[in-house]
Write an enzyme that holds these catalytic residues in place. Structure first.
Site, PDB file in Angstrom:
ATOM      1  N   GLY A 121      44.175  -6.051 -71.649  1.00 46.38           N
ATOM      2  CA  GLY A 121      43.178  -6.205 -70.598  1.00 46.38           C
ATOM      3  C   GLY A 121      43.532  -5.361 -69.401  1.00 46.38           C
ATOM      4  O   GLY A 121      44.651  -4.875 -69.270  1.00 46.38           O
ATOM      5  N   GLN A 122      42.572  -5.176 -68.525  1.00 49.83           N
ATOM      6  CA  GLN A 122      42.787  -4.302 -67.372  1.00 49.83           C
ATOM      7  C   GLN A 122      41.984  -4.811 -66.189  1.00 49.83           C
ATOM      8  O   GLN A 122      40.833  -5.212 -66.316  1.00 49.83           O
ATOM      9  CB  GLN A 122      42.368  -2.874 -67.722  1.00 49.83           C
ATOM     10  CG  GLN A 122      42.586  -1.868 -66.618  1.00 49.83           C
ATOM     11  CD  GLN A 122      42.324  -0.443 -67.090  1.00 49.83           C
ATOM     12  OE1 GLN A 122      42.204  -0.190 -68.278  1.00 49.83           O
ATOM     13  NE2 GLN A 122      42.239   0.476 -66.156  1.00 49.83           N
ATOM     14  N   GLY A 123      42.625  -4.826 -65.009  1.00 46.59           N
ATOM     15  CA  GLY A 123      41.954  -5.206 -63.781  1.00 46.59           C
ATOM     16  C   GLY A 123      42.093  -4.109 -62.752  1.00 46.59           C
ATOM     17  O   GLY A 123      42.501  -2.988 -63.065  1.00 46.59           O
ATOM     18  N   THR A 124      41.770  -4.427 -61.513  1.00 46.25           N
ATOM     19  CA  THR A 124      41.823  -3.434 -60.442  1.00 46.25           C
ATOM     20  C   THR A 124      43.242  -2.979 -60.168  1.00 46.25           C
ATOM     21  O   THR A 124      43.494  -1.793 -59.932  1.00 46.25           O
ATOM     22  CB  THR A 124      41.218  -4.015 -59.154  1.00 46.25           C
ATOM     23  OG1 THR A 124      39.892  -4.482 -59.435  1.00 46.25           O
ATOM     24  CG2 THR A 124      41.150  -2.956 -58.059  1.00 46.25           C
ATOM     25  N   ALA A 127      46.141  -4.096 -62.126  1.00 43.66           N
ATOM     26  CA  ALA A 127      47.119  -4.307 -63.188  1.00 43.66           C
ATOM     27  C   ALA A 127      46.517  -4.056 -64.561  1.00 43.66           C
ATOM     28  O   ALA A 127      45.305  -4.138 -64.760  1.00 43.66           O
ATOM     29  CB  ALA A 127      47.665  -5.730 -63.113  1.00 43.66           C
ATOM     30  N   VAL A 176      47.419  -5.310 -68.649  1.00 45.15           N
ATOM     31  CA  VAL A 176      48.200  -6.264 -69.429  1.00 45.15           C
ATOM     32  C   VAL A 176      48.336  -5.728 -70.849  1.00 45.15           C
ATOM     33  O   VAL A 176      47.342  -5.396 -71.497  1.00 45.15           O
ATOM     34  CB  VAL A 176      47.538  -7.659 -69.451  1.00 45.15           C
ATOM     35  CG1 VAL A 176      48.386  -8.628 -70.267  1.00 45.15           C
ATOM     36  CG2 VAL A 176      47.360  -8.183 -68.027  1.00 45.15           C
ATOM     37  N   LYS A 221      52.278  -7.835 -67.817  1.00 43.40           N
ATOM     38  CA  LYS A 221      51.370  -7.337 -66.790  1.00 43.40           C
ATOM     39  C   LYS A 221      52.091  -6.239 -66.016  1.00 43.40           C
ATOM     40  O   LYS A 221      53.161  -6.469 -65.457  1.00 43.40           O
ATOM     41  CB  LYS A 221      50.946  -8.459 -65.850  1.00 43.40           C
ATOM     42  CG  LYS A 221      49.979  -8.005 -64.757  1.00 43.40           C
ATOM     43  CD  LYS A 221      49.664  -9.116 -63.768  1.00 43.40           C
ATOM     44  CE  LYS A 221      48.718 -10.132 -64.341  1.00 43.40           C
ATOM     45  NZ  LYS A 221      48.243 -11.092 -63.296  1.00 43.40           N
ATOM     46  N   ASP A 247      39.670 -21.034 -59.920  1.00 42.21           N
ATOM     47  CA  ASP A 247      38.867 -20.134 -60.757  1.00 42.21           C
ATOM     48  C   ASP A 247      38.916 -20.591 -62.214  1.00 42.21           C
ATOM     49  O   ASP A 247      39.150 -19.794 -63.122  1.00 42.21           O
ATOM     50  CB  ASP A 247      39.360 -18.693 -60.626  1.00 42.21           C
ATOM     51  CG  ASP A 247      38.341 -17.674 -61.150  1.00 42.21           C
ATOM     52  OD1 ASP A 247      37.147 -18.028 -61.266  1.00 42.21           O
ATOM     53  OD2 ASP A 247      38.732 -16.530 -61.451  1.00 42.21           O
TER      54      ASP A 247
END
EC number: 2.7.11.1
Length: 456
Positions: A29-32, A34, A36, A51, A145
């Site tokens: 997975g990928q966020g702003t 980081a 993973v 991460k 959340d």
């Protein structure tokens, strides 16, 4: 070209640093801030999730360094069978690597996306969710959340709560005792959060649990509309319909969770007493973040498994996050316990510090038990307000002439623990204390040592 070559070379060095202990695999997975990755522990062969966070991007965004510290701190506080566990944190000059438990079963959302669950399956997942959330609330942590995308499953189908990036701690409360940051995913957020008037994070989590339960049983959201304003109107009025296939007991539980007035919303103890919830429920046994039974495991994770060494544990690079800031500021090291931890620095050797602590503890009427390395457990000989107070103390040498000592709340009443740290032990330790956490003494030049420190 030369600069790019240097950057690529640096990346390879960092990959070797991680690959020295972990084999990196596919992107999960990928966020702003980081990415993973799937990983494998080369020492044990176990699967992990890693991460990878870019420090430069963190520094460019105000508040993100502190948010990362808080997230990791919270994960260390809430070690529970139904929470994704943190194994260790490593760092290079450019990146932070958070090594976590790998949930092979993926997101619970993927199951729901294929259709609603049977009531038996929904009940099992909801029981585990409530157990985890209740444990977090007991540690002062509000998740903020909760949704199926943040609920993972391990290979045995056990639920694991993840993503504490928006979680809140007691010290984030304002003077009115409430949280005021509007966050979360709109369809799962409690009405009091949307109203921006302050809210109790734990009660808001329970609304989200109600939405999750509805989704598991029904296969769709209770409040949905392509127009956010209209969706909010539905949330403010708790305007939804429960399909006829949902049993009466489950329906009644949903109704008590999705109550607009948070003061009238069902509590976790009340949830656990409902007939629908109690059916087949086996309470999980949580793991204390500082339990003496975990000392040896923690030493293996942090010391590289050198079980024969009796030298003080040195900190890993992330515990200081020293390359993110200048100076010798230790305040970020010990956020894993937040209120339930007090830290001081000393210029005495770790052995001397522990010996002194043992003597002071015994003089105050506590039994003292030595742990592996420079660890000490002090336990009251009489019951207090919430059982016997137990305190775990550990000394770490961060440089040749600087030791850092952490008190952690192991058992008993938190107020008694705070009094123990703030009042009871301080007079007896005056001759070995350099500074208590939060003081700003003139520090020796140990910046290089803290940046490069690694498991002993």
């Amino acid at each position: 070209m030369a600069r790019r070559a240097r950057e690529e070379e640096a990346d390879q060095v960092e990959r070797k640093l991680v690959l020295g202990r972990y084999e990196l695999g596919r992107l999960l997975g990928q966020g702003t801030f980081a990415k993973v990755y799937y990983g494998r522990d080369l020492r044990s062969g176990e699967s992990v999730a890693i991460k990878v966070i870019d420090k430069a991007r963190l520094r460019r965004t105000e508040g993100m360094v502190e948010q990362l510290r808080r997230e990791i701190s919270i994960m260390r506080m809430v070690r529970h069978p139904n929470v994704v566990g943190i194994r260790e944190v490593l760092a290079s000059r450019a990146r932070v690597f958070v090594v976590m438990e790998y949930a092979r079963g993926g997101e619970l959302f993927a199951k729901v996306a294929r259709g609603r669950l049977t009531e038996e399956h929904a009940r099992r997942y909801f029981q585990q969710l409530v157990a985890a959330v209740g444990f977090c609330h007991g540690r002062g942590v509000a998740h903020r959340d909760l949704k199926p995308e943040n609920l993972l499953l391990d290979e045995e189908g056990r639920l694991k709560v993840t993503d504490f990036g928006l979680a809140a701690l007691p010290e984030q409360l304002r003077q009115d005792g409430l949280l005021h940051t509007q966050c979360g995913t709109p369809a799962y957020v409690a009405p009091e959060v949307l109203r921006k008037r302050g809210y109790d994070g734990a009660r808001a989590d329970l609304w989200s649990c109600g939405v999750v339960l509805y989704v598991l049983l029904c296969g769709f959201l209770p409040f949905q509309h392509e127009n956010y304003a209209k969706m909010y109107q539905k949330i403010f009025k708790a305007e939804y319909q429960v399909p006829p296939w949902v049993s009466g007991d489950a329906r009644r539980l949903i109704v008590r969770l999705l109550v607009v007035d948070p003061a009238k919303r069902i509590s976790i103890p009340e949830i656990m007493r409902t007939p629908w919830f109690k059916k087949g429920f086996v309470p999980p046994v949580p793991t204390s973040p500082v339990s003496p039974k975990k000392w040896e495991e923690d030493d293996v994770l942090l010391d590289g498994g050198d079980s024969g060494a009796m030298s003080p544990r040195t900190c890993n690079a992330f515990q200081l996050i020293s390359s993110m800031s200048s100076g010798f500021d230790l305040s970020g090291m010990f956020e894993s316990e937040q209120k339930a931890a007090t830290v001081f620095t000393s210029r005495a050797p770790a052995a001397t510090v522990i010996q002194k602590l043992e003597a002071v503890g015994r003089s105050l009427g506590y039994s003292a038990t030595r742990g592996k390395g420079w660890k000490l457990r002090l336990e009251a000989t009489a019951d207090g307000a919430n059982g016997r107070l137990a305190v775990t103390v550990e000394a770490l040498e961060v440089a040749a002439d600087v030791a850092v000592v952490e008190f952690a709340h192991d058992a008993g009443d938190e107020l008694e623990f705070n009094k123990f740290c703030a009042v009871d032990v301080r007079p007896g330790l005056a001759d070995i204390v350099w500074a208590w956490q939060g003081d700003r003494p003139a520090a020796p030049d140990v910046a290089a040592a803290t940046v490069e420190c690694s498991p002993a």
